[in-house]
Enzyme design. Sequence first.
Site: not given
Length: 441
Positions: A21, A44, A117
């Site tokens: 992230v 992502e 995730c």
Amino acid sequence: MIDQTVSRLCYRNKMILAPMVRVGTLPMRLLALDYGADIVYCEELIDLKMIQCKRVVNEVLDTIDYVASDERVIFRTCEREKNHVVFQMGTADAQRALTVARLVENDVAGIDVNMGCPKEYSTKGGMGVALLSNPDKIEAILSTLVKGITKPVTCKIRILPSLEDTIQLVKRIERTGVAAVAVHGRRKEERPQHPVHCDIIKAISEAVSIPVIANGGSQEIIKEYAGIEEFRQLTNASSVMVARAAMWNPSIFRREGLLPAEKVLKEYLSYAIKYDSHYSNTKYCLCQMLREKLESAQGKKLHAAQSNEEIWREYPPQITPKMILLEWCRKQKLPQPVYVTVQRPSDRLFNSVVTVADKNYSSSCWDKTKKVVEQSTAIVCLRSLGLSDGRLCEGENPFTHKRKRDEEHASNTESTGSTSLDTNKKKQSITDENMTTDFRL
């Protein structure tokens, strides 16, 4: 048939910079490629966000930008990484995933679906590890992507509570036709402080024919380049995905060994300026690189920084005249500088004209390199406007000079725009109407 990019990744034991992230942004990806990574992942990106984006060619930065309706750049890439970057998305819907994949596939090397995730922002929408309990949906998403695009499709998972269930899932994924599967060797409830299960990744690698990419070794095993190969051997994987170790020091990919943090920081900043990275991304990455040094005086100032200007003051990177001119125009709310560069047929040398605020500025410099003439033209413009040109002579740094006017702080603010000026030490003569100035390149 496995695409050449993925086969190079899986069979030659090349390393990957994994998505994290706010870490897998363009500056960090390019730095990882510089140091030896073969494939890099973007952070992502959620399909619902990407599906609203328009593809924009950014001629100032030489990038391809995917821009949301509120003008935010959601994904930025460039020609340098086109054959190396994998676009990773968060999705829980096959058709939305296909729409996004078709939108970006011509600008990337492959498409990856993140099913590993554990963060709430991902799982609450049925994405990330939430998909692991819905193998029918996994199969639908991956099969739709494999059939619907020309680029290779991969996915990343975490291990399930039982080895048998994990292998069954990977075998089902294999039947969809994906090019590879990355396995993070922890269960969904486990975090980095928990040991990575190398034995489970190894069992998966030996149970399927699809290339398996081992992930999760940063905390215990991967502390330098040799640790990457050690992790691969422990898991019998085709290749290794590195996330946190690469975030802490991207030079982990150098066979020759890690570089000092200070050098890596400044090289990262050069890319962050060139590609107009948002200060929050820049600050986050720098804080991750500093780690234990965050408690130092310099680290505390960085942690408290609320703008690019404050960051640049602590870690002054090399600034080019084009960057300074672009930032000045932004601060003055003027259109971006427009460069028109032509080549002379007789000797194939280049010359350039820049337009700022409806006025043209040119240099008498003709050079075999477009970058040099555009930088010299930017210097003409800056000096005509009474601004510091940020000369790159030996021992000089534009950040060390006091500014007499507010706009001359432009070189310290959020920056973008150009490759560095070639430092060949030869003298050039530049002119703007009646102005002539000598400067060192």
